[in-house]
Write a protein that holds these residues in place. Sequence first.
Motif, PDB file in Angstrom:
ATOM      1  N   TYR A   1      34.690  58.331 -45.600  1.00 51.04           N
ATOM      2  CA  TYR A   1      34.974  56.942 -45.965  1.00 51.04           C
ATOM      3  C   TYR A   1      33.758  56.553 -46.588  1.00 51.04           C
ATOM      4  CZ  TYR A   1      38.230  56.644 -41.684  1.00 51.04           C
ATOM      5  OH  TYR A   1      39.133  56.758 -40.856  1.00 51.04           O
ATOM      6  N   CYS A   2      34.126  55.382 -47.629  1.00 50.79           N
ATOM      7  CA  CYS A   2      33.171  54.856 -48.183  1.00 50.79           C
ATOM      8  C   CYS A   2      33.199  53.190 -47.627  1.00 50.79           C
ATOM      9  CB  CYS A   2      33.110  54.809 -49.741  1.00 50.79           C
ATOM     10  SG  CYS A   2      35.012  53.618 -50.234  1.00 50.79           S
ATOM     11  N   LEU A   3      31.893  52.618 -47.684  1.00 51.77           N
ATOM     12  CA  LEU A   3      31.805  51.323 -47.080  1.00 51.77           C
ATOM     13  C   LEU A   3      30.868  50.694 -48.110  1.00 51.77           C
ATOM     14  CD1 LEU A   3      31.482  53.804 -44.908  1.00 51.77           C
ATOM     15  CD2 LEU A   3      30.262  52.020 -43.468  1.00 51.77           C
TER      16      LEU A   3
ATOM     17  N   ASN B   1      22.963  41.282 -45.635  1.00 53.58           N
ATOM     18  CA  ASN B   1      23.259  41.810 -44.246  1.00 53.58           C
ATOM     19  C   ASN B   1      22.697  43.200 -43.677  1.00 53.58           C
ATOM     20  OD1 ASN B   1      24.533  39.382 -44.214  1.00 53.58           O
ATOM     21  ND2 ASN B   1      26.430  40.291 -45.225  1.00 53.58           N
ATOM     22  N   TYR B   2      22.832  43.437 -42.579  1.00 56.19           N
ATOM     23  CA  TYR B   2      22.496  44.536 -41.911  1.00 56.19           C
ATOM     24  C   TYR B   2      23.975  45.490 -41.145  1.00 56.19           C
ATOM     25  CZ  TYR B   2      17.710  43.695 -42.572  1.00 56.19           C
ATOM     26  OH  TYR B   2      16.420  43.378 -43.372  1.00 56.19           O
ATOM     27  N   TYR B   3      24.811  44.940 -41.761  1.00 52.54           N
ATOM     28  CA  TYR B   3      26.267  45.536 -41.191  1.00 52.54           C
ATOM     29  C   TYR B   3      27.179  46.004 -42.264  1.00 52.54           C
ATOM     30  CZ  TYR B   3      27.557  40.642 -41.483  1.00 52.54           C
ATOM     31  OH  TYR B   3      27.689  39.498 -42.235  1.00 52.54           O
ATOM     32  N   PHE B   4      28.375  46.750 -42.150  1.00 50.86           N
ATOM     33  CA  PHE B   4      29.171  46.920 -43.205  1.00 50.86           C
ATOM     34  C   PHE B   4      30.348  46.523 -42.812  1.00 50.86           C
ATOM     35  CE2 PHE B   4      26.709  50.245 -45.731  1.00 50.86           C
ATOM     36  CZ  PHE B   4      25.504  50.291 -44.846  1.00 50.86           C
ATOM     37  N   ASP B   5      30.985  45.498 -43.615  1.00 49.53           N
ATOM     38  CA  ASP B   5      32.069  44.706 -43.343  1.00 49.53           C
ATOM     39  C   ASP B   5      33.303  45.264 -44.107  1.00 49.53           C
ATOM     40  OD1 ASP B   5      31.126  41.520 -44.535  1.00 49.53           O
ATOM     41  OD2 ASP B   5      30.514  43.682 -45.279  1.00 49.53           O
ATOM     42  N   TYR B   6      33.090  45.974 -45.174  1.00 54.13           N
ATOM     43  CA  TYR B   6      34.196  46.656 -45.900  1.00 54.13           C
ATOM     44  C   TYR B   6      34.108  48.331 -45.939  1.00 54.13           C
ATOM     45  CZ  TYR B   6      33.742  41.803 -47.282  1.00 54.13           C
ATOM     46  OH  TYR B   6      33.335  40.447 -47.578  1.00 54.13           O
ATOM     47  N   TRP B   7      35.365  48.498 -45.866  1.00 52.49           N
ATOM     48  CA  TRP B   7      35.702  50.010 -45.601  1.00 52.49           C
ATOM     49  C   TRP B   7      36.537  50.400 -46.505  1.00 52.49           C
ATOM     50  CZ3 TRP B   7      33.651  53.585 -41.428  1.00 52.49           C
ATOM     51  CH2 TRP B   7      32.476  52.842 -40.751  1.00 52.49           C
ATOM     52  N   GLY B   8      36.698  51.526 -47.122  1.00 54.81           N
ATOM     53  CA  GLY B   8      37.703  52.248 -47.676  1.00 54.81           C
ATOM     54  C   GLY B   8      38.774  52.652 -46.870  1.00 54.81           C
TER      55      GLY B   8
ATOM     56  N   TRP C   1      26.536  59.147 -40.935  1.00 56.35           N
ATOM     57  CA  TRP C   1      26.027  58.795 -42.126  1.00 56.35           C
ATOM     58  C   TRP C   1      25.637  59.872 -43.047  1.00 56.35           C
ATOM     59  CZ3 TRP C   1      26.695  53.871 -43.186  1.00 56.35           C
ATOM     60  CH2 TRP C   1      26.668  52.948 -42.196  1.00 56.35           C
ATOM     61  N   MET C   2      26.315  59.627 -43.986  1.00 54.26           N
ATOM     62  CA  MET C   2      25.874  60.816 -45.340  1.00 54.26           C
ATOM     63  C   MET C   2      24.703  60.399 -46.208  1.00 54.26           C
ATOM     64  SD  MET C   2      29.585  62.166 -46.028  1.00 54.26           S
ATOM     65  CE  MET C   2      29.242  63.582 -47.023  1.00 54.26           C
ATOM     66  N   GLY C   3      25.042  59.054 -46.909  1.00 49.57           N
ATOM     67  CA  GLY C   3      24.203  58.569 -47.815  1.00 49.57           C
ATOM     68  C   GLY C   3      24.665  57.381 -48.169  1.00 49.57           C
ATOM     69  N   ILE C   4      23.789  56.692 -49.202  1.00 47.21           N
ATOM     70  CA  ILE C   4      23.863  55.423 -49.581  1.00 47.21           C
ATOM     71  C   ILE C   4      23.412  55.091 -50.957  1.00 47.21           C
ATOM     72  CG2 ILE C   4      21.685  54.530 -48.578  1.00 47.21           C
ATOM     73  CD1 ILE C   4      23.284  51.892 -47.743  1.00 47.21           C
ATOM     74  N   ILE C   5      24.183  54.395 -51.854  1.00 49.18           N
ATOM     75  CA  ILE C   5      23.645  54.141 -53.224  1.00 49.18           C
ATOM     76  C   ILE C   5      23.731  52.797 -53.627  1.00 49.18           C
ATOM     77  CG2 ILE C   5      26.186  54.581 -53.979  1.00 49.18           C
ATOM     78  CD1 ILE C   5      24.721  56.055 -56.350  1.00 49.18           C
ATOM     79  N   TRP C   6      22.980  52.159 -54.406  1.00 53.27           N
ATOM     80  CA  TRP C   6      22.773  51.074 -54.953  1.00 53.27           C
ATOM     81  C   TRP C   6      23.434  51.236 -56.319  1.00 53.27           C
ATOM     82  CZ3 TRP C   6      22.832  46.276 -53.287  1.00 53.27           C
ATOM     83  CH2 TRP C   6      22.495  44.957 -54.330  1.00 53.27           C
ATOM     84  N   PRO C   7      24.739  50.602 -56.601  1.00 51.02           N
ATOM     85  CA  PRO C   7      25.144  51.340 -58.055  1.00 51.02           C
ATOM     86  C   PRO C   7      24.706  50.316 -59.096  1.00 51.02           C
ATOM     87  CG  PRO C   7      26.693  50.643 -56.390  1.00 51.02           C
ATOM     88  CD  PRO C   7      25.613  50.349 -55.693  1.00 51.02           C
ATOM     89  N   GLY C   8      23.820  49.522 -58.847  1.00 49.32           N
ATOM     90  CA  GLY C   8      23.122  48.932 -60.117  1.00 49.32           C
ATOM     91  C   GLY C   8      22.276  49.684 -60.869  1.00 49.32           C
ATOM     92  N   ASP C   9      21.287  50.391 -59.857  1.00 49.40           N
ATOM     93  CA  ASP C   9      20.272  51.534 -60.663  1.00 49.40           C
ATOM     94  C   ASP C   9      20.554  52.770 -60.060  1.00 49.40           C
ATOM     95  OD1 ASP C   9      17.570  50.405 -58.763  1.00 49.40           O
ATOM     96  OD2 ASP C   9      19.379  51.386 -58.259  1.00 49.40           O
TER      97      ASP C   9
ATOM     98  N   PHE D   1      30.293  44.836 -58.186  1.00 43.76           N
ATOM     99  CA  PHE D   1      30.008  46.156 -57.599  1.00 43.76           C
ATOM    100  C   PHE D   1      28.571  46.475 -57.683  1.00 43.76           C
ATOM    101  CE2 PHE D   1      31.504  50.363 -56.694  1.00 43.76           C
ATOM    102  CZ  PHE D   1      30.599  51.411 -57.490  1.00 43.76           C
ATOM    103  N   THR D   2      27.960  46.227 -58.696  1.00 45.89           N
ATOM    104  CA  THR D   2      26.384  46.372 -58.629  1.00 45.89           C
ATOM    105  C   THR D   2      25.518  45.621 -57.604  1.00 45.89           C
ATOM    106  OG1 THR D   2      26.193  44.848 -60.363  1.00 45.89           O
ATOM    107  CG2 THR D   2      26.568  47.004 -61.166  1.00 45.89           C
ATOM    108  N   ASN D   3      26.095  44.875 -56.915  1.00 55.25           N
ATOM    109  CA  ASN D   3      25.375  43.879 -55.863  1.00 55.25           C
ATOM    110  C   ASN D   3      25.649  44.272 -54.664  1.00 55.25           C
ATOM    111  OD1 ASN D   3      23.986  42.994 -58.137  1.00 55.25           O
ATOM    112  ND2 ASN D   3      25.473  41.105 -58.161  1.00 55.25           N
ATOM    113  N   TYR D   4      26.417  45.369 -54.163  1.00 55.65           N
ATOM    114  CA  TYR D   4      26.512  45.752 -52.966  1.00 55.65           C
ATOM    115  C   TYR D   4      25.950  47.187 -52.649  1.00 55.65           C
ATOM    116  CZ  TYR D   4      29.406  41.901 -51.367  1.00 55.65           C
ATOM    117  OH  TYR D   4      29.869  40.609 -50.908  1.00 55.65           O
ATOM    118  N   TRP D   5      25.576  47.459 -51.623  1.00 54.26           N
ATOM    119  CA  TRP D   5      25.349  49.078 -51.350  1.00 54.26           C
ATOM    120  C   TRP D   5      26.722  49.571 -50.949  1.00 54.26           C
ATOM    121  CZ3 TRP D   5      20.766  51.353 -51.662  1.00 54.26           C
ATOM    122  CH2 TRP D   5      19.665  50.668 -51.699  1.00 54.26           C
ATOM    123  N   ILE D   6      26.837  50.924 -51.430  1.00 53.84           N
ATOM    124  CA  ILE D   6      27.954  51.619 -51.124  1.00 53.84           C
ATOM    125  C   ILE D   6      27.435  53.115 -50.140  1.00 53.84           C
ATOM    126  CG2 ILE D   6      29.839  53.185 -51.946  1.00 53.84           C
ATOM    127  CD1 ILE D   6      30.606  50.426 -52.410  1.00 53.84           C
ATOM    128  N   ALA D   7      28.017  53.163 -49.199  1.00 52.95           N
ATOM    129  CA  ALA D   7      27.755  54.312 -48.312  1.00 52.95           C
ATOM    130  C   ALA D   7      28.977  55.093 -47.888  1.00 52.95           C
ATOM    131  CB  ALA D   7      27.114  53.562 -46.828  1.00 52.95           C
TER     132      ALA D   7
END
Lengths: 119, 111
Positions: free
Chosen positions: A95-97, A103-110, A47-55, A29-35
């Motif tokens: 949606y969360c992604l 990568n520069y694309y979002f391949d996983y979506w809630g 787009w609303m926002g993006i977070i790096w869960p690691g920090d 979880f801490t190694n993927y961006w979540i948008a």
Amino acid sequence: EVQLVQSGVEAKKPGQSLKISCKGSRYSFTNYWIAWVRQMPGKGLEWMGIIWPGDSDTRYWPSFQGQVTISADKSIDTAYLQWSSLKASDTAVYYCLARDPRNYYFDYWGQGTLVTVSS
Amino acid sequence: QSALTQPRSVSGSPGQSVTISCTGTSSDIGGYNYVSWYQQHPGKAPKLMISDVNKRPSGVPDRFSGSKSGNTASLTISGLQAEDEADYHCCSFAGSYTLYVFGTGTKVTVL
């Protein structure tokens, strides 16, 4: 495979607060961006926002800066999107992604969370 | 940063080809080879169909292809099938400040 499971449908009144969630599993979880992305009824994606869960490094798109708060709790692999005072115009599917930082694309979506705000 | 411009709708008969355009600027599409396309059926979450302008993820039929010329990207569906009827959204990386921008979305109708 990466899985994102979002919290359920919400029906709220204007002025109420709300926090919706997105739980990640089957990956680090801490190694993927979540948008977070908004889709208003019958409209396109925003787009609303993006977070790096690691920090918890977080960026907001200008239209949503100060309107919502994005956070993450890495101890339970969960990201959040919250409002302190909802408006009728917040009615939408959210949606969360997830994005692999290589990568520069979002391949996983809630699956999406429908939020309805009405008096 | 404005949304990328897509036609509101395109249509075609089964077996035909349709192409969806996605027009941006030199700050997004024209500046990077990071255009992606997402398919969205009614009531469902979007699904990645094309990444990095023309790469198909595993499991995406090869009738879907992507390309780019200047500030315009395109998604072509060859041999249109009934299940291809959906909304399609383009997306481009737009630099370290803006990050990403979506297109306005296109509804594909199979006649």
